[in-house]
Design a protein around this motif. Structure first.
Motif, PDB file in Angstrom:
ATOM      1  N   ALA A 266     -21.222 -21.852  64.529  1.00  0.00           N
ATOM      2  CA  ALA A 266     -20.176 -20.729  63.071  1.00  0.00           C
ATOM      3  C   ALA A 266     -20.755 -19.023  64.303  1.00  0.00           C
ATOM      4  O   ALA A 266     -19.484 -18.308  63.723  1.00  0.00           O
ATOM      5  CB  ALA A 266     -21.178 -20.507  62.415  1.00  0.00           C
ATOM      6  N   ALA A 267     -21.529 -18.866  64.678  1.00  0.00           N
ATOM      7  CA  ALA A 267     -21.999 -17.812  65.406  1.00  0.00           C
ATOM      8  C   ALA A 267     -20.229 -17.745  66.304  1.00  0.00           C
ATOM      9  O   ALA A 267     -19.813 -16.527  66.535  1.00  0.00           O
ATOM     10  CB  ALA A 267     -22.688 -17.420  66.179  1.00  0.00           C
ATOM     11  N   ALA A 268     -20.512 -18.525  66.867  1.00  0.00           N
ATOM     12  CA  ALA A 268     -18.989 -18.428  68.495  1.00  0.00           C
ATOM     13  C   ALA A 268     -17.598 -18.427  67.494  1.00  0.00           C
ATOM     14  O   ALA A 268     -16.675 -17.726  67.892  1.00  0.00           O
ATOM     15  CB  ALA A 268     -19.039 -19.718  68.801  1.00  0.00           C
ATOM     16  N   ALA A 269     -17.641 -18.952  66.177  1.00  0.00           N
ATOM     17  CA  ALA A 269     -16.245 -18.794  65.992  1.00  0.00           C
ATOM     18  C   ALA A 269     -16.450 -17.253  65.118  1.00  0.00           C
ATOM     19  O   ALA A 269     -15.070 -16.965  65.485  1.00  0.00           O
ATOM     20  CB  ALA A 269     -15.786 -19.674  64.320  1.00  0.00           C
ATOM     21  N   LEU A 270     -17.048 -16.703  65.052  1.00  0.00           N
ATOM     22  CA  LEU A 270     -17.463 -15.798  64.175  1.00  0.00           C
ATOM     23  C   LEU A 270     -16.462 -14.678  65.108  1.00  0.00           C
ATOM     24  O   LEU A 270     -15.972 -13.487  64.647  1.00  0.00           O
ATOM     25  CB  LEU A 270     -18.459 -15.129  63.445  1.00  0.00           C
ATOM     26  CG  LEU A 270     -18.246 -16.039  61.701  1.00  0.00           C
ATOM     27  CD1 LEU A 270     -19.826 -15.627  61.429  1.00  0.00           C
ATOM     28  CD2 LEU A 270     -17.234 -15.844  60.369  1.00  0.00           C
TER      29      LEU A 270
ATOM     30  N   THR B  52     -15.276 -26.059  63.387  1.00  0.00           N
ATOM     31  CA  THR B  52     -15.425 -26.253  64.839  1.00  0.00           C
ATOM     32  C   THR B  52     -13.368 -26.313  64.617  1.00  0.00           C
ATOM     33  O   THR B  52     -12.938 -25.846  65.723  1.00  0.00           O
ATOM     34  CB  THR B  52     -15.477 -28.545  65.016  1.00  0.00           C
ATOM     35  OG1 THR B  52     -16.688 -28.114  64.350  1.00  0.00           O
ATOM     36  CG2 THR B  52     -14.733 -28.848  65.807  1.00  0.00           C
ATOM     37  N   CYS B  53     -13.231 -26.614  63.621  1.00  0.00           N
ATOM     38  CA  CYS B  53     -11.533 -26.722  63.557  1.00  0.00           C
ATOM     39  C   CYS B  53     -11.466 -25.006  63.928  1.00  0.00           C
ATOM     40  O   CYS B  53     -10.236 -24.743  64.367  1.00  0.00           O
ATOM     41  CB  CYS B  53     -11.405 -26.885  61.592  1.00  0.00           C
ATOM     42  SG  CYS B  53     -11.229 -28.868  61.262  1.00  0.00           S
ATOM     43  N   TRP B  54     -11.699 -24.474  63.042  1.00  0.00           N
ATOM     44  CA  TRP B  54     -11.487 -22.839  63.766  1.00  0.00           C
ATOM     45  C   TRP B  54     -11.543 -22.617  65.338  1.00  0.00           C
ATOM     46  O   TRP B  54     -10.194 -21.591  65.716  1.00  0.00           O
ATOM     47  CB  TRP B  54     -12.197 -21.829  63.493  1.00  0.00           C
ATOM     48  CG  TRP B  54     -12.068 -21.000  63.456  1.00  0.00           C
ATOM     49  CD1 TRP B  54     -12.898 -19.763  64.917  1.00  0.00           C
ATOM     50  CD2 TRP B  54     -11.811 -19.149  63.575  1.00  0.00           C
ATOM     51  NE1 TRP B  54     -12.231 -18.216  65.277  1.00  0.00           N
ATOM     52  CE2 TRP B  54     -11.120 -18.441  64.386  1.00  0.00           C
ATOM     53  CE3 TRP B  54     -10.181 -19.334  62.128  1.00  0.00           C
ATOM     54  CZ2 TRP B  54     -10.602 -16.815  64.341  1.00  0.00           C
ATOM     55  CZ3 TRP B  54      -9.643 -17.247  62.278  1.00  0.00           C
ATOM     56  CH2 TRP B  54      -9.513 -17.230  63.608  1.00  0.00           C
ATOM     57  N   LEU B  55     -12.318 -22.920  65.495  1.00  0.00           N
ATOM     58  CA  LEU B  55     -12.610 -22.912  67.164  1.00  0.00           C
ATOM     59  C   LEU B  55     -11.409 -23.780  67.830  1.00  0.00           C
ATOM     60  O   LEU B  55     -11.123 -23.002  69.233  1.00  0.00           O
ATOM     61  CB  LEU B  55     -14.204 -23.442  67.992  1.00  0.00           C
ATOM     62  CG  LEU B  55     -14.938 -22.449  67.566  1.00  0.00           C
ATOM     63  CD1 LEU B  55     -16.462 -23.034  67.504  1.00  0.00           C
ATOM     64  CD2 LEU B  55     -15.629 -20.871  68.245  1.00  0.00           C
ATOM     65  N   VAL B  56     -11.247 -25.173  67.420  1.00  0.00           N
ATOM     66  CA  VAL B  56      -9.943 -25.410  68.241  1.00  0.00           C
ATOM     67  C   VAL B  56      -8.241 -24.604  68.020  1.00  0.00           C
ATOM     68  O   VAL B  56      -7.658 -24.384  68.499  1.00  0.00           O
ATOM     69  CB  VAL B  56     -10.083 -26.948  67.457  1.00  0.00           C
ATOM     70  CG1 VAL B  56      -8.367 -27.782  67.635  1.00  0.00           C
ATOM     71  CG2 VAL B  56     -10.797 -28.018  67.491  1.00  0.00           C
ATOM     72  N   GLY B  57      -7.988 -24.410  66.759  1.00  0.00           N
ATOM     73  CA  GLY B  57      -7.027 -23.186  66.314  1.00  0.00           C
ATOM     74  C   GLY B  57      -6.692 -22.393  67.368  1.00  0.00           C
ATOM     75  O   GLY B  57      -6.321 -22.077  67.505  1.00  0.00           O
TER      76      GLY B  57
END
Length: 394
Positions: A316-320, A168-173
């Motif tokens: 996880a798939a979206a962030a990756l 989640t933090c990655w997607l917000v970042g």
């Protein structure tokens, strides 16, 4: 093996229910713990559905549907006194001031953080923004862990893990930095740190990429509408359990509630992002923000009702996928690897950098929406009285 086959086999065994003359007694023997623990027939119906008992199975027990069968099972369990049963139609607790404050706190602190970013300079800006981000994270943590519409309770099965929080933090970042970094990487950069969106030169050197704070600010402000939308869905769905006359009837009546709550949240998020982008004078990638917000809302809604695996995998798939896009663009700078970035560059040229997260998060959100339409329309997903409510105790 179906639930009906298991019930038929067990009812034929000695001691399981004294033969098949009273098949309901065999079912009661098999699910006695569920029936004794239930506070009303609705929980028994939801529990039976979770164990594979359908309306067709209920017909073998001379009942029109699972709800009717659950009422007989509830009536057969001896209980002390003549107390009235709790009902799904009972008055829903009103919102407590504490929960209202918790839902509004992340957005309020987000506004303070953005103000600190725009009004401070130099080393003071670093300290102020760091403190603001930490405050927002702690506020979200408190709101998500202290019950309430989007918060877990002690009865919530399989609460979210730290791994889910990291994705989640990655997607917000990425919403903050990703579009600018992707554009800069395609054009040969970056050659410096990101700007704050105002062109300030005290935090960057020439060649930096833009930091867009409007999407993150809109998401924090949308926490409150998301909480109320989740509460609306949970309360109305619980009432539909009592009013339904079969599992299919319940699913048909709850599905519009799910889509309605989802649309309500998206409308609120769109309005908040429009306001934030206008006031901050930043780009307006509405499609990117809506798909990301939809992904977060559906993932949280599924998690609260006990379906944690799909949100974890999809986040996880979206962030990756977003990370892979950036990696491909940077890898294309190696000798002989220029063709790797051609699809990304074509898409960015035809649209803009926000097309990448919009497509990734949009596909992820659509997957979760299809999954939610199948799982959150089951009676078993609304069996627990701890369903999200602003009036629930901590």
């Amino acid at each position: 093996m179906t639930g009906l086959d298991e019930l038929d086999r067990e009812s034929a065994q000695p001691g399981a229910g004294r033969g098949t003359a009273d098949p309901v007694k065999a079912l009661l023997h098999r699910h006695r713990e569920l029936c004794e623990r239930a506070v009303d027939p609705l929980e028994i119906a939801a529990g039976l559905e979770a164990h594979g008992v359908t309306d067709r199975t209920a017909a073998r027990f001379r009942h029109r549907d699972v709800f009717s069968l659950a009422e007989e099972l509830y009536a057969r369990i001896p209980r002390d006194g003549d107390t009235s049963r709790p009902s799904a139609d009972r008055a829903t607790p009103g919102p407590r001031a504490g929960w209202v404050v918790l839902t509004l706190l992340p957005g309020a602190l987000g506004l303070v953080s953005v103000a600190a970013l725009r009004l401070t300079h130099g080393q003071t800006r670093v300290y102020a923004v760091s403190a603001g981000v930490l405050a927002v994270v702690l506020a979200l943590r408190a709101a998500l862990r202290r019950g309430g519409p989007l918060g877990t309770t002690p009865a919530t099965p399989n609460p979210p893990t730290t791994g889910t929080a990291a994705w989640t933090c990655w997607l917000v970042g990425y919403a903050l930095l990703g579009d600018g970094l992707l554009h800069t990487a395609i054009t040969g950069g970056p050659d410096g740190l990101p700007t704050d969106g105002t062109g300030a030169t005290d935090v960057t050197s020439d060649g930096g990429w833009a930091l867009t704070v409007a999407p993150a600010l809109a998401l924090t402000l949308a926490f409150a509408p998301g909480a109320w939308s989740a509460r609306l869905f949970a309360v109305r769905a619980r009432r539909k359990v009592a009013a339904s006359h079969g599992l299919e009837d319940f699913a048909d009546s709850v599905r519009p509630l799910l889509f309605g709550a989802f649309a309500l949240f998206l409308c609120a998020l769109a309005a908040l992002f429009t306001l934030c982008a206008t006031v901050l004078d930043e780009p307006f990638p509405l499609h990117e923000v809506l798909t990301l917000g939809a992904l977060f809302f559906l993932a949280r809604l599924l998690t609260l009702h006990g379906f944690t695996h799909a949100p974890k995998v999809i986040l996880a798939a979206a962030a990756l996928a977003q990370a892979a896009v950036l990696a491909v663009v940077l890898t294309a700078r190696l000798p002989g690897c220029g063709a790797l970035a051609a699809p990304v560059e074509t898409l960015v040229t035809a649209w803009d950098p926000s097309a990448i997260p919009a497509l990734v998060c949009g596909a992820a959100a659509l997957t979760l929406l299809i999954h939610a339409a199948r799982t959150l329309t089951r009676a078993s997903a609304h069996a627990q009285p701890e369903a999200p409510s602003l009036g629930d105790p901590a």
